[in-house]
Design a protein around this motif. Structure first.
Motif, PDB file in Angstrom:
ATOM      1  N   ILE A 225      39.107  31.273  25.482  1.00 48.25           N
ATOM      2  CA  ILE A 225      39.229  31.641  24.069  1.00 48.25           C
ATOM      3  C   ILE A 225      38.323  32.831  23.767  1.00 48.25           C
ATOM      4  CG2 ILE A 225      39.951  29.468  22.998  1.00 48.25           C
ATOM      5  CD1 ILE A 225      36.947  28.917  22.477  1.00 48.25           C
ATOM      6  N   ASP A 226      38.842  33.708  22.958  1.00 50.20           N
ATOM      7  CA  ASP A 226      38.063  34.852  22.505  1.00 50.20           C
ATOM      8  C   ASP A 226      38.732  35.375  21.249  1.00 50.20           C
ATOM      9  OD1 ASP A 226      36.857  37.361  22.097  1.00 50.20           O
ATOM     10  OD2 ASP A 226      36.208  37.367  24.179  1.00 50.20           O
ATOM     11  N   VAL A 227      38.007  35.367  20.149  1.00 48.40           N
ATOM     12  CA  VAL A 227      38.613  35.765  18.874  1.00 48.40           C
ATOM     13  C   VAL A 227      39.088  37.206  18.929  1.00 48.40           C
ATOM     14  CG1 VAL A 227      38.218  35.917  16.402  1.00 48.40           C
ATOM     15  CG2 VAL A 227      37.038  34.213  17.712  1.00 48.40           C
ATOM     16  N   ARG A 228      38.372  38.033  19.690  1.00 52.18           N
ATOM     17  CA  ARG A 228      38.740  39.441  19.741  1.00 52.18           C
ATOM     18  C   ARG A 228      40.173  39.614  20.247  1.00 52.18           C
ATOM     19  NH1 ARG A 228      34.138  41.627  23.498  1.00 52.18           N
ATOM     20  NH2 ARG A 228      34.318  39.525  24.308  1.00 52.18           N
ATOM     21  N   ARG A 229      40.615  38.688  21.129  1.00 54.46           N
ATOM     22  CA  ARG A 229      41.980  38.787  21.634  1.00 54.46           C
ATOM     23  C   ARG A 229      42.942  37.894  20.850  1.00 54.46           C
ATOM     24  NH1 ARG A 229      42.546  35.715  26.859  1.00 54.46           N
ATOM     25  NH2 ARG A 229      42.430  34.119  25.249  1.00 54.46           N
ATOM     26  N   VAL A 239      42.201  48.960  22.261  1.00 49.44           N
ATOM     27  CA  VAL A 239      41.590  49.287  23.562  1.00 49.44           C
ATOM     28  C   VAL A 239      41.969  48.230  24.599  1.00 49.44           C
ATOM     29  CG1 VAL A 239      39.626  50.538  22.623  1.00 49.44           C
ATOM     30  CG2 VAL A 239      39.466  48.085  22.901  1.00 49.44           C
ATOM     31  N   ASN A 240      41.753  48.601  25.853  1.00 52.41           N
ATOM     32  CA  ASN A 240      42.083  47.688  26.957  1.00 52.41           C
ATOM     33  C   ASN A 240      40.833  46.987  27.451  1.00 52.41           C
ATOM     34  OD1 ASN A 240      44.838  48.161  27.229  1.00 52.41           O
ATOM     35  ND2 ASN A 240      44.394  50.127  28.228  1.00 52.41           N
ATOM     36  N   TRP A 241      40.898  45.706  27.530  1.00 51.70           N
ATOM     37  CA  TRP A 241      39.766  44.956  28.081  1.00 51.70           C
ATOM     38  C   TRP A 241      40.280  43.577  28.435  1.00 51.70           C
ATOM     39  CZ3 TRP A 241      37.959  40.657  25.196  1.00 51.70           C
ATOM     40  CH2 TRP A 241      38.566  40.514  23.954  1.00 51.70           C
ATOM     41  N   LYS A 242      39.461  42.831  29.181  1.00 58.03           N
ATOM     42  CA  LYS A 242      39.911  41.486  29.524  1.00 58.03           C
ATOM     43  C   LYS A 242      38.832  40.458  29.209  1.00 58.03           C
ATOM     44  CE  LYS A 242      38.784  41.635  34.469  1.00 58.03           C
ATOM     45  NZ  LYS A 242      38.183  42.931  34.701  1.00 58.03           N
ATOM     46  N   VAL A 243      39.294  39.228  29.003  1.00 53.09           N
ATOM     47  CA  VAL A 243      38.375  38.134  28.687  1.00 53.09           C
ATOM     48  C   VAL A 243      37.855  37.560  29.997  1.00 53.09           C
ATOM     49  CG1 VAL A 243      38.179  35.872  27.610  1.00 53.09           C
ATOM     50  CG2 VAL A 243      39.641  37.601  26.604  1.00 53.09           C
ATOM     51  N   ILE A 244      36.532  37.440  30.094  1.00 51.40           N
ATOM     52  CA  ILE A 244      35.918  36.931  31.317  1.00 51.40           C
ATOM     53  C   ILE A 244      35.814  35.414  31.234  1.00 51.40           C
ATOM     54  CG2 ILE A 244      33.855  37.006  32.776  1.00 51.40           C
ATOM     55  CD1 ILE A 244      34.989  39.695  32.631  1.00 51.40           C
ATOM     56  N   THR A 245      36.300  34.736  32.246  1.00 52.44           N
ATOM     57  CA  THR A 245      36.109  33.283  32.276  1.00 52.44           C
ATOM     58  C   THR A 245      35.574  32.876  33.647  1.00 52.44           C
ATOM     59  OG1 THR A 245      38.372  32.945  32.997  1.00 52.44           O
ATOM     60  CG2 THR A 245      37.941  32.709  30.642  1.00 52.44           C
ATOM     61  N   ALA A 246      34.974  31.703  33.663  1.00 55.38           N
ATOM     62  CA  ALA A 246      34.548  31.113  34.938  1.00 55.38           C
ATOM     63  C   ALA A 246      34.947  29.633  34.889  1.00 55.38           C
ATOM     64  CB  ALA A 246      33.042  31.268  35.119  1.00 55.38           C
ATOM     65  N   GLU A 247      34.918  28.990  36.015  1.00 56.65           N
ATOM     66  CA  GLU A 247      35.467  27.630  36.061  1.00 56.65           C
ATOM     67  C   GLU A 247      34.414  26.531  36.104  1.00 56.65           C
ATOM     68  OE1 GLU A 247      38.579  26.735  35.657  1.00 56.65           O
ATOM     69  OE2 GLU A 247      39.056  28.847  35.356  1.00 56.65           O
TER      70      GLU A 247
END
Lengths: 397, 136
Positions: A225-229, A239-247
């Motif tokens: 989850i990320d409000v920005r996206r 702009v182009n960017w990606k949400v960083i997740t880890a498990e």
């Protein structure tokens, strides 16, 4: 039988900058239960906001929290602009995003430093805080203050980022990127840090959903989850960017998410600056005549997670009701899951791992008994009752 | 040399009390310890207990819950003690002075020796304030 020990941390403890009381109930080395007490930091902001005009409220919400002092105005601006259906200029959008992301960079650097400090790794603390200074200098150059930037207003931003300031910003970003590489190296490859943080303070995906945790805390447990996206605002859709997740959900994963997010933030700022160059200088405001009756909600992704503001307008020049929910409010509740069963020495880093911000969290609450529906009085009301009784007795004599 | 001068001649130890603040001043105080400002080269350290401290730094507006605790901490401190109110909230209550939980600025509760205004004051200002106080 093992004896239960109560270990209080706080309210004024060298470990924390902010006043907050944690009670760790331990059996031997193992934490069996945890309770926390707030209220040392309550300032009555929601009520104060009703006394101020929309323009003044920005200075107030900025001072909810000093570290994420852009995310609250950001969410407030989004909420007020939703009421008035105000569309801001592209240049203002870019500037808002640049400020928001610069803040994320400095906040994450601050967290990395503090986490190192809690682990007894003071070198990381000094490094991270040293390279946070150039970012604060950028803020000083752009807004005139190192913290509390006062950049936002309804319908745009207060100050422009002129084109002649751009080379300096790019220079600092370059430096920060290099130093982030160094910090990533220091954290990700260090066997001691691996040993201290891996498998410590684990929050599973289900825990995150149960406790409604947000931000990097949630993303480190694989909740994307990320409000920005998810609910785009300002320049983030441009702009182009990606949400960083880890498990994994442990402290190491949280550090990983924050460090890698800094690269994304730097990339967002660079793209925003490209966008900024195409827009006309000085075109940062739209005229706002009045805020109509109605209500609006605004989100913003603070460095710690989602900030939520609800504003009710009665058509006057100040909010009729202003409700704020800060990310730490839900994140702190996850301590129940992450700290229990840990040793005391691991409890501190588990507490610090969600990057708790108590000044965001302080809210006034009145409790009702769930069975009878009776109102349970708060401290002030009890004092008022007591004073009333004394007055009554005085009157009798 | 009077007793007070004698006490503050060498390394000063600081204790930091955060009232109901917005965290900005807390971070700026911590910033003083980090490489760019590095107050530790003057022998100043933040200590964990006020019983070891020469200087009490107070920042943030004081709310009703903090008030009794601030008094208690002040009483625990060894005297002579220098009290420094940091930031707009520490000096006057700042933007939160109108709040319904506000219990008065720091100087209404304990005696204050120096005020460092600013929201937040820069680390340089905090250092300058303490140096000014010592040269008084």
């Amino acid at each position: 039988m093992v004896k239960k020990t109560l270990i209080p941390i706080g309210p004024y403890h060298p470990l924390q900058e902010e006043p907050e009381l944690f009670k760790l109930y331990c059996e031997g080395e193992i934490v069996k239960d945890i309770k926390w007490e707030t209220g040392y930091n309550h300032r009555g902001i929601e009520k104060l906001s009703e006394k101020k005009t929309y323009d003044q409220s920005f200075f107030l919400v900025e001072r909810i929290c000093g570290i994420c002092s852009t995310s609250h105005p950001f969410a407030f601006a989004n909420a007020v602009e939703e009421i008035g259906n105000i569309e801001i200029t592209n240049r203002a959008k870019y500037i808002r995003s640049i400020i928001g992301e610069l803040e994320r960079v400095h906040s994450h650097l601050l967290w990395v430093g503090l986490a190192g400090h809690f682990l007894g790794y003071n070198t990381v603390f000094m490094w991270a805080w040293k390279y946070r200074e150039p970012v604060l200098d950028l803020f000083e150059m752009i807004s005139g203050n190192r913290n509390s930037y006062a950049m936002f207003k309804v319908g745009g931003v207060r100050r422009d980022i002129e084109n002649n300031k751009i080379p300096q910003i790019l220079k600092v970003l370059d430096l920060v990127k290099k130093k982030t590489d160094m910090l990533v190296g220091a954290v990700m490859d260090d066997p001691v840090i691996h040993a201290r943080t891996k498998g410590v303070g684990i929050l599973t995906k289900q825990d995150i959903i149960d406790y409604a945790a947000v931000g990097p805390t949630a993303r480190a447990s694989g909740v994307d989850i990320d409000v920005r996206r998810d609910d785009p605002y300002a320049a983030y859709p441009l702009v182009n960017w990606k949400v960083i997740t880890a498990e994994k959900g442990d402290v190491f994963a949280k550090a990983e998410v924050r460090l890698l997010e800094m690269y994304e933030s730097i990339s967002i700022i660079e793209q925003c600056i490209e966008g900024l160059k195409k827009e006309k200088e000085g075109d940062i405001n739209v005229k706002v005549k009045e805020i109509p009756e109605g209500w609006g909600t605004g989100h913003a992704e603070a460095p710690r997670g989602e900030v939520f503001h609800y504003v009710l307008s009665d058509g006057s020049n100040s909010p009729a009701r202003h409700k704020i929910r800060a990310p730490s409010y839900t994140n702190i509740a996850t301590f129940k899951k992450s700290c229990i069963g840990q040793t005391i020495s691991d409890a501190t880093i588990s507490l610090a791992a969600v990057d708790p911000c108590y000044c965001c969290t302080e809210r006034m609450a009145v409790a009702y008994d769930s069975k009878t529906g009776d109102r349970i009085l708060n401290g002030n009301e009890l004092i008022a009752l007591s004073a009333k009784k004394t007055q009554n007795i005085k009157n009798q004599f | 040399m009077g007793f007070k001068e004698f006490c503050f001649k060498k390394s000063l130890w600081l204790f930091h009390f955060a009232g109901a603040s917005c965290n900005n001043c807390d971070i700026e105080i911590l910033d003083c310890l980090t490489p760019r400002y590095d107050v530790e080269r003057f022998g100043m350290v933040l200590v964990g207990s006020v019983r070891h401290a020469d200087v009490l730094l107070v920042n943030g507006s004081i709310n009703q819950r903090d008030k009794s605790r601030l008094l208690e901490i002040y009483e625990q401190a060894p005297k002579p003690l220098v009290v420094v109110a940091i930031g707009a909230c520490g000096c006057t209550g700042g933007i939160f002075a109108e709040g319904d939980t506000f219990a008065g600025p720091v100087d209404k509760i304990i005696p204050v020796d120096a005020y460092i205004p600013g929201c937040p004051p820069k680390p340089e200002a905090i250092l300058a304030g303490i140096v000014k106080l010592l040269n008084k």
